[in-house]
Motif scaffolding. Structure first.
Motif: not given
Ligand code: ADP
Ligand code: MG
Length: 408
Positions: A9, A11, A45, A177-178, A180, A182, A186, A189, A208, A214-215
């Protein structure tokens, strides 16, 4: 050939450290005997130099009218930059990488600029690169029509690219891959002690995602489910295994199930930027139903819909509020529009047929001093509309009330 799709992603590819970490994940897959196909998002971003909306602002500064076709052509540049840069990082580490546009990677879409749907993936070229031992680095979020027009896939488009490639190439797994580690109980942030789910189902994570987590993008989850490719959501910046998304939590193995919260609720999600529209009509007034068609024709989608004989209440994206108001007043109706609202939802396959979930929600929100403006539910979700300023308190209260925090 054992294929793995690895999507990085915004970031993850924005910083040198992120790109180095991304390369390590690619190298690790190769060491395990897998053939990676990499998918990248634009670097950074909103506000960053090569991020998608920065590119757009360059064009609108010149002329605010950017036709959808031109907009797609422009937006596709962000991923091209990222693919070329990450390919450079990989080659510098001795990995033979080849950056490819969506078109070059065989991603064929319909002509719906800005929100195109993938209709076919022509895998021949990708397979040729893989056979030669090369790592294709594919631009996410973009494709090409049969006529050769560049298109983009809408929000979360790189996730969609990754899932579609995974399905077409019969990959063993698609890794998202991001920043966070997984899919969490919630948004971290808002809830610092949110836990990472070791395993979840397509159905649950799609719910979800639809309700604001938005993950991962819901369309990507649907595509992966249809082609039966497991997804793994992981952090670029760590080696933790992340979240496995598959058909059934039980089938994923007992090794993970003790860690899995088996309560009624799996996660709390939210969607910001909503407006509530209320319209009073005389019972039997045909405009009460006709307005739904007029709103649809204006491209306004509605949510949290409650239709009573004398009153119609629903929610829209607050950016569409002026348009919705114009449509409704055009019919001679007098809508009341309230902006600055958020929808919080509790999601969980475990709530099916289980009494008391709504009572717990109502008590938790009342205890946190949060007023519920409207509710809606489905078999695995209950949503409440609240005011934006109550968001953090509401999400935390619900997270605690359903025992989702790491302190529980
Ligand atoms: P990328 O650029 O890698 O696609 P996104 O910003 O699209 O990353 O998605 C990752 C972000 O999603 C995280 O930084 C996190 O704040 C947010 N997020 C919202 N809800 C969740 C959730 N339930 N679990 C994990 N992350 C979440
Ligand atoms: Mg994303």
């Amino acid at each position: 050939m054992r294929i793995i799709v690895q999507k990085f992603g915004g970031t993850s590819v924005a910083s040198r450290e992120g790109r180095q970490r991304a390369c390590s994940h690619v190298e690790e897959a190769r060491r395990e005997g897998l053939c990676p196909v990499v998918v990248v998002s634009a670097m950074g971003r909103s506000g960053d130099p090569y991020a998608t909306d920065t590119l757009l602002s360059v064009a609108t500064a010149e002329n605010p009218e950017v036709p959808p076709r031109d907009q797609d052509l422009l937006l596709s540049c962000g991923e091209i930059i990222a693919a070329v840069v990450l390919s450079g990082t990989l080659r510098a580490r001795g990995v033979p990488a080849v950056p490819l546009t969506g078109a070059q990677a065989g991603i064929v879409t319909d002509g719906h600029h800005g929100d195109a749907a993938i209709v076919q993936v022509r895998t021949q070229r990708l397979l040729e690169h893989l056979r030669r031992g090369e790592v294709p680095v594919v631009c996410g979020f973009q494709g090409v029509t049969e006529d050769g027009e560049v298109t983009t896939l809408g929000r979360g488009g790189s996730d969609t690219t990754a899932a579609a490639l995974g399905g077409a190439l019969r990959a063993e797994v698609v890794e998202i891959y991001t920043d966070v580690d997984g899919v969490k109980t919630a948004d971290p942030r808002l809830v610092p002690d949110a836990r990472t789910l070791p395993v979840t189902t397509y159905d649950e994570v799609a719910q979800m995602a639809h309700h604001g987590a938005k993950v991962i993008h819901p369309r990507a989850v649907e595509i992966a489910m249809q082609s039966n490719v497991p997804l793994r959501v992981r952090s670029t910046f760590s080696d933790s295994p992340g979240t496995l998304v598959t058909f059934s939590v039980e089938a994923a193995g007992t090794a993970v199930s003790p860690l899995r919260p088996m309560g009624a609720v799996t996660a709390v999600t939210h969607v910001s930027g909503l407006a509530q529209v209320a319209v009073e009509v005389e019972p039997g007034d045909p405009r009460g139903l006709e307005m739904l068609r007029h709103l649809a024709d204006a491209g306004i989608s509605i949510d949290l819909i409650n239709l009573y004989p004398d009153r119609k209440v629903f929610c829209i994206d607050e950016r569409r509020a002026p348009r919705a108001r114009a449509v409704l007043t055009g019919l001679g109706l007098a809508p009341r529009v309230r902006t600055g609202l958020v929808k919080v939802s509790v999601v969980g396959a475990g709530m099916r047929g289980r009494p008391g979930v709504m009572a717990t929600i109502a008590e938790a929100l009342a205890g946190a001093g949060v007023e519920i403006l409207q509710t809606a539910d489905s078999h695995v979700t209950i949503s409440c509309l609240i005011q934006q300023e109550d968001l953090e308190r509401a999400v935390r209260a619900l997270h605690r009330a359903f025992g989702l925090g790491s302190g529980n």
